[in-house]
Scaffold this motif. Structure first.
Motif, PDB file in Angstrom:
ATOM      1  N   VAL A 187       0.750  -1.185  -0.063  1.00 58.76           N
ATOM      2  CA  VAL A 187      -0.163   0.099  -0.315  1.00 58.76           C
ATOM      3  C   VAL A 187       0.749   1.187   0.069  1.00 58.76           C
ATOM      4  CG1 VAL A 187      -1.748   1.227   1.464  1.00 58.76           C
ATOM      5  CG2 VAL A 187      -1.604  -1.396   1.348  1.00 58.76           C
ATOM      6  N   PRO A 188       0.510   2.379  -0.922  1.00 59.01           N
ATOM      7  CA  PRO A 188       1.279   3.323  -0.829  1.00 59.01           C
ATOM      8  C   PRO A 188       1.601   3.974   0.587  1.00 59.01           C
ATOM      9  CG  PRO A 188      -0.228   3.444  -2.369  1.00 59.01           C
ATOM     10  CD  PRO A 188      -0.534   2.221  -1.563  1.00 59.01           C
ATOM     11  N   ALA A 189       3.031   4.270   0.748  1.00 65.76           N
ATOM     12  CA  ALA A 189       3.408   4.854   2.250  1.00 65.76           C
ATOM     13  C   ALA A 189       2.612   5.761   2.694  1.00 65.76           C
ATOM     14  CB  ALA A 189       4.893   5.213   2.100  1.00 65.76           C
ATOM     15  N   GLY A 190       1.998   6.696   1.867  1.00 69.70           N
ATOM     16  CA  GLY A 190       1.150   7.843   2.415  1.00 69.70           C
ATOM     17  C   GLY A 190      -0.156   7.355   2.980  1.00 69.70           C
ATOM     18  N   GLU A 191      -0.502   6.190   2.674  1.00 61.34           N
ATOM     19  CA  GLU A 191      -1.912   5.541   3.286  1.00 61.34           C
ATOM     20  C   GLU A 191      -1.753   4.875   4.528  1.00 61.34           C
ATOM     21  OE1 GLU A 191      -4.125   3.652   0.372  1.00 61.34           O
ATOM     22  OE2 GLU A 191      -3.905   5.255  -1.132  1.00 61.34           O
ATOM     23  N   GLU A 192      -0.469   4.659   4.911  1.00 61.84           N
ATOM     24  CA  GLU A 192      -0.318   3.891   6.083  1.00 61.84           C
ATOM     25  C   GLU A 192      -0.404   4.619   7.386  1.00 61.84           C
ATOM     26  OE1 GLU A 192      -0.344   0.915   5.528  1.00 61.84           O
ATOM     27  OE2 GLU A 192       0.594   0.414   3.892  1.00 61.84           O
ATOM     28  N   PRO A 193      -0.902   4.095   8.521  1.00 62.35           N
ATOM     29  CA  PRO A 193      -0.801   4.934   9.924  1.00 62.35           C
ATOM     30  C   PRO A 193       0.567   5.378  10.113  1.00 62.35           C
ATOM     31  CG  PRO A 193      -1.140   2.789  10.064  1.00 62.35           C
ATOM     32  CD  PRO A 193      -1.198   2.840   8.585  1.00 62.35           C
ATOM     33  N   ASP A 194       0.822   6.423  10.547  1.00 61.79           N
ATOM     34  CA  ASP A 194       2.037   6.890  10.952  1.00 61.79           C
ATOM     35  C   ASP A 194       2.598   6.815  12.205  1.00 61.79           C
ATOM     36  OD1 ASP A 194       4.333   8.484  10.988  1.00 61.79           O
ATOM     37  OD2 ASP A 194       3.497  10.578  11.397  1.00 61.79           O
ATOM     38  N   THR A 195       2.614   5.249  12.402  1.00 60.21           N
ATOM     39  CA  THR A 195       3.109   4.805  13.743  1.00 60.21           C
ATOM     40  C   THR A 195       4.360   3.859  13.545  1.00 60.21           C
ATOM     41  OG1 THR A 195       1.604   2.943  13.161  1.00 60.21           O
ATOM     42  CG2 THR A 195       0.639   4.923  14.526  1.00 60.21           C
ATOM     43  N   PRO A 196       5.472   4.528  13.375  1.00 64.81           N
ATOM     44  CA  PRO A 196       6.659   3.624  13.164  1.00 64.81           C
ATOM     45  C   PRO A 196       6.939   3.182  14.770  1.00 64.81           C
ATOM     46  CG  PRO A 196       7.272   6.060  13.393  1.00 64.81           C
ATOM     47  CD  PRO A 196       5.846   5.778  13.201  1.00 64.81           C
ATOM     48  N   GLN A 197       7.550   1.821  14.623  1.00 61.37           N
ATOM     49  CA  GLN A 197       7.572   1.008  16.103  1.00 61.37           C
ATOM     50  C   GLN A 197       8.966   0.626  16.214  1.00 61.37           C
ATOM     51  OE1 GLN A 197       5.588  -2.806  15.795  1.00 61.37           O
ATOM     52  NE2 GLN A 197       5.412  -2.765  13.749  1.00 61.37           N
ATOM     53  N   GLY A 198       9.225   0.321  17.443  1.00 62.06           N
ATOM     54  CA  GLY A 198      10.563  -0.361  17.747  1.00 62.06           C
ATOM     55  C   GLY A 198      10.471  -1.754  17.648  1.00 62.06           C
ATOM     56  N   GLY A 199      11.422  -2.804  17.884  1.00 67.38           N
ATOM     57  CA  GLY A 199      11.404  -4.245  17.882  1.00 67.38           C
ATOM     58  C   GLY A 199      11.090  -4.578  19.112  1.00 67.38           C
ATOM     59  N   THR A 200      11.529  -6.144  19.314  1.00 65.19           N
ATOM     60  CA  THR A 200      11.021  -6.932  20.402  1.00 65.19           C
ATOM     61  C   THR A 200      12.090  -6.305  21.467  1.00 65.19           C
ATOM     62  OG1 THR A 200      12.509  -8.538  19.780  1.00 65.19           O
ATOM     63  CG2 THR A 200      10.343  -8.788  19.499  1.00 65.19           C
ATOM     64  N   ALA A 201      11.817  -6.101  22.931  1.00 69.61           N
ATOM     65  CA  ALA A 201      12.678  -5.411  23.846  1.00 69.61           C
ATOM     66  C   ALA A 201      12.123  -6.023  25.413  1.00 69.61           C
ATOM     67  CB  ALA A 201      12.814  -3.939  23.571  1.00 69.61           C
ATOM     68  N   PRO A 202      12.760  -6.145  26.211  1.00 73.96           N
ATOM     69  CA  PRO A 202      12.482  -6.076  27.533  1.00 73.96           C
ATOM     70  C   PRO A 202      11.846  -5.099  28.120  1.00 73.96           C
ATOM     71  CG  PRO A 202      14.963  -6.129  27.646  1.00 73.96           C
ATOM     72  CD  PRO A 202      14.463  -6.082  26.115  1.00 73.96           C
ATOM     73  N   LEU A 203      11.255  -5.254  29.182  1.00 79.73           N
ATOM     74  CA  LEU A 203      10.597  -3.887  29.988  1.00 79.73           C
ATOM     75  C   LEU A 203      11.633  -3.097  30.272  1.00 79.73           C
ATOM     76  CD1 LEU A 203       7.426  -5.553  31.902  1.00 79.73           C
ATOM     77  CD2 LEU A 203       7.775  -4.577  29.547  1.00 79.73           C
ATOM     78  N   HIS A 204      11.584  -1.946  30.522  1.00 80.88           N
ATOM     79  CA  HIS A 204      12.430  -0.942  30.838  1.00 80.88           C
ATOM     80  C   HIS A 204      12.268  -0.658  32.497  1.00 80.88           C
ATOM     81  CE1 HIS A 204      14.850   0.566  27.405  1.00 80.88           C
ATOM     82  NE2 HIS A 204      14.354  -0.537  27.101  1.00 80.88           N
TER      83      HIS A 204
END
Length: 434
Positions: free
Chosen positions: A75-92
């Protein structure tokens, strides 16, 4: 062995495969003379080479290195939700220091009510969106971190790993606490998203209440199914650790509205006997549904509960299956938050099925109230011999004289304390007019 340097290659202008269309949008121009070749294939080779170098010899990723390998539609990038995310990680932990991971994949038991209650805490706090920051509970402030928190997972997951904690379900099986997951393998960090399903808004199942972490902060809003964009790519999942709960794990049915997540349809209907039925009845009485109850709301489901619920649903303009007399997530949401329209008073005091005028509801008998039911109440008090405190005779505006006369009548029934507070409830009304 040193990892190969990434080399971006301009897409050829006449290739319209999904991979080339995507990279043509997002890649910067490369040095002059680098115009030949298939961009999707070159990109796949570069990713495969980097993965092999990171894993060591014998860990090549041939599937990604095949030129013209099948690429899922993008899907064109402009139609995606603007929600970049991090990867798996332990709780901080405190101070942003990463906690030591246990190395064990856990799915702690939880209830649907607890999932929604945890989601509400972020909504109430308006947690800012960030893929690099962690909230005080240790969860990352992005969409997948939000779901990890609501599901009470032992660490921060991402859209590429959340499915291992869930079971894929159908749209028809969705219930509050489930998720709608879109993981875009072509652009996983920036083109993916996940939301928590909070319940259908009506019987058509075309929209639902969504809890999600998106810019600028956590929100709860009515959302078209499955989402605003890329709708066909969202997949429903149910958390593997869902349990019906026990007395110690369910939220307090008498808690404040902010903690009043919909407990589930199983708690209502013929045969139900639990505190949620009592709370439903009390909320309906407060919204004008008191005339349906002869003895007041209680824990055992009755036809009075069904009729009062249906009257409230119809007051919202709902008809058919949307006003079936059984509370759903939206009915409950409107009741606990005090939103929506009240149940209208019964015109003309039409007698109810048990032979007395229908009780119009507590809302009509309180300071500031001004209506015909106050007059009707006062006249009946006088008729019964409890008009001592009237100086000018009963009228439509609620007064202290009305309250004291009602209190006197209640005390004559042998009631004390809160049962004789001077405000007529369903049983006071029934006895007064019987």
């Amino acid at each position: 062995m040193a990892a190969p340097v990434f080399e971006e290659i301009d897409p050829v202008s006449d290739c319209d495969c999904p991979g080339c269309v995507h990279w043509r949008r997002v890649l910067p121009p490369s040095p002059a003379g680098r115009t030949a070749g298939h961009p999707a294939a070159h990109r796949a080779l570069a990713v495969a080479a980097a993965a092999s170098a990171a894993l060591g010899a014998g860990h090549a990723v041939p599937a990604l290195a095949v030129p013209h390998a099948p690429v899922p539609p993008v899907v064109p990038a402009g139609e995606e939700p603007d929600t970049p995310q991090g990867g798996t990680a332990p709780l901080h932990g405190l101070g942003g220091q990463a906690a030591t991971p246990t190395g064990v994949v856990e799915t702690p038991w939880t209830t649907r009510a607890e999932i929604i209650a945890r989601a509400r805490t972020w909504v109430a706090a308006q947690v800012p969106y960030s893929m690099d920051a962690y909230w005080s509970d240790g969860y990352r402030q992005d969409c997948s971190g939000f779901v990890s928190m609501a599901w009470n997972l032992p660490g921060n997951e991402w859209t590429g790993s959340l499915q291992q904690y869930g079971v894929r379900i159908s749209k028809e099986e969705l219930q509050p606490g489930d998720i709608l997951l879109f993981h875009n393998p072509s652009d996983p960090r920036n083109g993916s998203h996940v939301v928590i399903f909070g319940g259908w808004t009506d019987h058509t199942r075309t929209s639902y209440l969504a809890y999600e972490q998106a810019r600028p902060h956590t929100r709860r809003q009515i959302t078209p199914y499955a989402y605003w964009n890329s709708s066909g790519r969202y997949v429903p999942y149910r958390y593997r650790g869902i349990t019906a709960g026990s007395a110690g794990s369910q939220p307090d049915p008498g808690a404040s509205p902010s903690a009043g997540a919909f407990p589930g349809a199983v708690y209502f209907g013929p045969g139900a006997n639990n505190p949620y039925v009592t709370r439903l009845g009390r909320m309906l009485v407060a919204r004008g549904g008191g005339r349906f109850y002869r003895l007041g709301p209680g824990p055992r489901w009755s036809d009075a509960d069904r009729r009062a619920t249906q009257a409230f649903q119809q007051a919202q303009g709902w008809r058919g299956a949307a006003a079936d007399g059984l509370p759903g997530p939206l009915t409950w949401e409107l009741l606990v938050t005090g939103q929506g329209r009240d149940i209208p008073a019964q015109a003309g005091g039409t007698p109810s099925s048990h032979g007395v005028p229908g009780y119009p509801g507590r809302a009509l008998f309180r300071p500031g109230a001004d209506n015909a039911y106050v007059t009707q109440l006062g006249r009946q008090l006088v008729k019964k011999g409890f008009g001592t405190y009237y100086r000018t005779g009963p009228g439509p505006r609620w007064s202290e004289a009305d309250r004291r006369n009602v209190e006197a009548f209640q005390r004559a029934q042998g009631w004390r304390g809160g049962a004789a507070d001077g405000y007529p409830g369903p049983e006071t009304w029934r006895r007064l007019f019987s």
